[in-house]
Scaffold this motif. Structure first.
Motif, PDB file in Angstrom:
ATOM      1  N   ARG A   1     -14.457  10.493   8.840  1.00 42.20           N
ATOM      2  CA  ARG A   1     -13.883   9.255   8.984  1.00 42.20           C
ATOM      3  C   ARG A   1     -14.511   8.416  10.242  1.00 42.20           C
TER       4      ARG A   1
ATOM      5  N   GLU B   1     -17.837   7.048   9.752  1.00 43.16           N
ATOM      6  CA  GLU B   1     -17.637   5.722   8.856  1.00 43.16           C
ATOM      7  C   GLU B   1     -17.331   4.527   9.604  1.00 43.16           C
ATOM      8  N   ARG B   2     -16.213   5.041  10.451  1.00 49.14           N
ATOM      9  CA  ARG B   2     -15.727   3.742  11.016  1.00 49.14           C
ATOM     10  C   ARG B   2     -16.739   3.051  12.157  1.00 49.14           C
TER      11      ARG B   2
END
Length: 451
Positions: free
Chosen positions: A341, A344-345
């Protein structure tokens, strides 16, 4: 104890020759070498010492586990955990003698596995042999669980322990082995860090290009370097959201134990050829951080051309291997999802994250009765106050033994600070090997009496 210790003194040469024989087997689990041969060698030695020994498969994948049992006079049972596999020996050119031709010189034995972990296996068998030859049997019941892929993250070990819960049932566990400090004090270690080991891969174009295309084509090496830079900052803090959320603070007893450890930080700095620790840490801060803090470490990078001379190339692919050492109560699989995550961010969702290994951390409380018993054992054998270490900075499959089996676990062994495990010229001092075997002899008696 003197009759047992005398036996160990008199048969030291035999034990060292047996260790050399075992270390000639190139049991590199990462390369799948000599696995079955070594498992059978170990099982045969245990059988010759009166154990019921067998080689058991892991549930789905992984190398076989050598299990053995021998009844003793006491109803108490001590489980020994060890592993018969070793690390790859490379780079070979940095060894002073061939890694799988164990060599004695200047009071030391050099070779891959002489400490980690074959030296500890033989020291423990040597102690068992002393009890049988001198006293006719063991003071307590003993089990061995010796796996063959600890060095590649112990795949399926949690499942193996759960499946063989009754077989492995015991009252306590002696872990794979530690050593002494720079000033010769025995270390008594009570836990391990966990591990998340991943491979990060970037691919930006279909094939390598001439470096002149750096004007307009994406470079996989830069892409990966930029992604890595988001994971950890120059302040040494990991920047993944929630990375520190589950970290269990050390107890007052654990902090006191670490603060009581000898100040060896100057020796450590000197041995690595540097003047200070990261972030300017003081010796006390460094010691606490080394035991209690999680890490994020780039283990290796591969991309483009790294051979002799120039080659102007824009790489299409880049690869990084990374490990995160974890502390209670961090969960490696939870952190794997947080890492994905995070990337991705940060705009790096194209970076592929492959899981290579995951192990959970575990510790035995400093104030557990077996810790006090082991301290007294080591104090008597070494003639020095033991150093209690709440957790090693490294990793092993301790979690299922503590959690699933409910075993208090302690750890001591035949190494010393310059043993160089996982590195060229791995070695042990013969005096430490002998003293480590004597400590096992004494522990068996003290453990039997404690019941």
């Amino acid at each position: 104890m003197e009759d047992l210790f005398r036996y160990l003194d008199d048969h030291l040469g035999e034990a060292l020759r047996e260790l050399q024989e075992l270390c000639r087997l190139p049991t590199v689990s990462a390369q799948g070498k000599a696995i079955e041969e070594t498992a059978e060698w170990v099982a045969a030695r245990l059988h010759a010492l009166g154990f019921e020994a067998e080689v058991l498969p892991k549930p789905r994948e992984g190398n076989p586990v050598v299990y053995a049992y021998q009844a003793g006079d006491s109803p108490r049972t001590l489980l020994f955990y060890d592993h018969y596999d070793v690390q790859p020996p490379e780079p070979l050119e940095l060894w002073s003698s061939p890694p799988f031709q164990p060599t004695l010189r200047e009071g030391k034995l050099f070779g891959r596995g002489v400490s980690d972990n074959k030296g500890n296996i033989i020291a423990r068998l040597y102690a068992i042999r002393a009890w049988r030859e001198v006293r006719g049997g063991l003071p307590c019941s003993v089990k061995f669980c010796i796996e063959g892929d600890e060095e590649i993250g112990s795949p399926e070990m949690e499942e193996f322990v759960a499946e063989h819960r009754e077989l492995l049932k015991a009252d306590a566990c002696l872990w794979e082995g530690g050593g002494v400090t720079w000033d010769g004090r025995p270390q008594l270690t009570l836990g391990v860090k966990g591990l998340l080991y991943v491979e990060l891969a970037a691919r930006t174009i279909d094939r390598d290009a001439h470096s002149s295309w750096g004007t307009v084509l994406p470079n996989a090496a830069w892409r990966l370097v930029w992604a890595l830079a988001t994971i950890k900052g120059p302040d040494e803090r990991v920047r993944i959201d929630g990375f520190y959320e589950q970290v269990r603070p050390p107890t007052p007893q654990e902090l006191a134990a670490v603060d009581a450890m000898p100040d060896e930080e100057e020796e450590t700095l000197r041995s690595y050829g540097i003047r200070e620790f990261v972030a300017g840490l003081s010796p006390r801060e460094a010691r606490r951080r080394h035991i209690f803090d999680p890490t994020a470490t780039v283990d290796g990078l591969l991309s483009g051309y790294t051979g002799p001379g120039p080659k102007t190339v824009l790489p299409a692919e880049a690869l990084a291997k990374m490990d995160f050492r974890l502390v209670p109560d961090q969960d490696p699989l939870d952190l794997l999802e947080k890492l994905r995550r995070h990337l991705e961010r940060e705009g790096y969702g194209d970076i592929e994250v492959r899981l290579l290994s995951a192990e959970r951390p575990a510790r035995t409380p400093v104030d557990h009765p077996i810790v006090q018993m082991a301290r007294e054992t080591l104090r008597r054998v070494y003639g020095k106050e033991p150093v209690v270490v709440p957790s090693m900075a490294g990793t092993g499959p301790l979690y299922p033994f503590v959690s699933t089996l409910g075993l208090p676990t302690i750890d001591f062994g035949v190494g010393y600070p310059d043993t160089r495990i996982h590195a060229p010229d791995e070695n042990i001092r013969v005096e430490d090997f002998l003293r480590g075997a004597k400590a096992v002899v004494a522990l068996l008696e003290d453990f039997a009496r404690a019941g």
